[in-house]
Design a protein around this motif. Structure first.
Motif: not given
Length: 305
Positions: A209, A207, A177, A175, A211, A155, A213-214, A152, A278
């Motif tokens: 998710l 987690d 993470q 994805h 993209l 990001w 949802e991220t 994470m 996340l």
């Protein structure tokens, strides 16, 4: 409290410092020694502030590792592919394996590689982590392979630009993470419980998710609307570099639209902690107040600077 002496190879990097922090916090290891090429650097001094003793040695010169391995009961290691590249990554892993075999007597080695590290893959860093992991397994020392997925922390430098989160994944791909913190927790627990974890391999994920949802989670935390931008694979190399482009191509076209094979519930069950979501990561790392500067600079970013 454990009375082991633990040598941390890669102790001045992001993962290594997180491992030292967890070992110290949990009272695991009577002595923690961190290998560094140069004890005078800023990163090395930050490691020392966590309570580790700095020792100098170089994976390109295996003989420099011997005195520190002789002191150690257990070893945690990672090697930053992004800093050295494919061939050197394997060479350094072989050197570490040779040094471990020469010394003998270690109780446990834990290596942190990469999720989906495997023999048959076209993704260079997944393959080289596989080769290094297998070399360390071949030493005969009780061995644990940890395989963290996408961090994470990545990001942070990617960030939000013009209200968009851009990444080379399609709408369908989920994805996996994780965080340095969760990988470090798993590492510390494995080192402390050799009888339970030697001979095992775990993909560390926290987690799962898409993209979309991220981006929605980031929107909720920051209070600012963020749209996902699915960077086309043909544009990914120019924006993220060849290795990232190949990796994301692998996720979409070889991974069945799921990045990495992972079981989050297995991590929770076997290691005894609930992995960070996340949302939890973002809130703990200042995303609620906006991100002018990244809290963490991942190894792949440092290598490109």
């Amino acid at each position: 409290m454990s009375t082991d002496t633990i040598l941390v190879v890669g102790g001045t990097g992001n993962q290594g410092r997180a491992v030292i922090d967890r070992l110290t916090d949990l009272g695991i290891g009577d002595e923690i020694i961190a290998l560094t090429r140069d004890a005078s650097t800023t990163h090395a001094q930050a490691t020392a502030e966590l309570g580790a003793e700095l020792v100098e040695g170089d994976l390109t010169e295996p003989e420099t590792l011997r005195p520190h391995l002789e002191r150690a009961d257990k070893v945690w290691a990672t090697i930053n592919f992004w800093a050295v590249g494919y061939d050197a990554h394997i060479e350094l892993g072989n050197n570490l394996g040779d040094a471990i075999e020469t010394v003998g007597g270690l109780e446990h080695v834990v290596y942190s590689g990469a999720g989906d590290q495997q023999e048959e893959t076209e993704v260079p860093h997944l393959h080289s982590h596989y080769v290094v992991s297998e070399r360390l397994r071949e030493t005969g020392v009780p061995y644990t392979a940890l395989k963290p997925v996408y961090f994470m922390e990545n990001w942070e430098p990617i960030g939000i630009e013009d209200g968009m989160l851009a990444f080379p994944l399609d709408e369908e791909t989920h994805h996996h993470q994780t965080t340095y913190y969760d990988t470090a927790r798993a590492s510390a627990i494995a080192l402390h419980n050799t009888d339970e974890f030697a001979g095992t391999a775990y993909t560390i994920a926290s987690d799962l998710l898409t993209l979309d949802e991220t981006a929605a989670v980031i929107s909720d935390v920051t209070g600012q609307h963020v749209d996902p931008y699915h960077v086309p694979l043909e544009d990914a190399e120019a924006e993220f570099g060849e290795e990232f482009a190949v990796m994301c191509d692998h996720f979409i076209n070889e991974g069945g639209h799921t990045s990495f094979e992972a079981n989050i519930r297995r991590i929770e069950r076997d290691f005894g902690f609930t992995p960070q979501t996340l949302e939890e990561y973002l809130r703990e790392n200042g995303w609620e107040d906006g991100k002018d500067e990244p809290t963490h600079v991942p190894g792949w970013v440092k290598a490109m600077q």
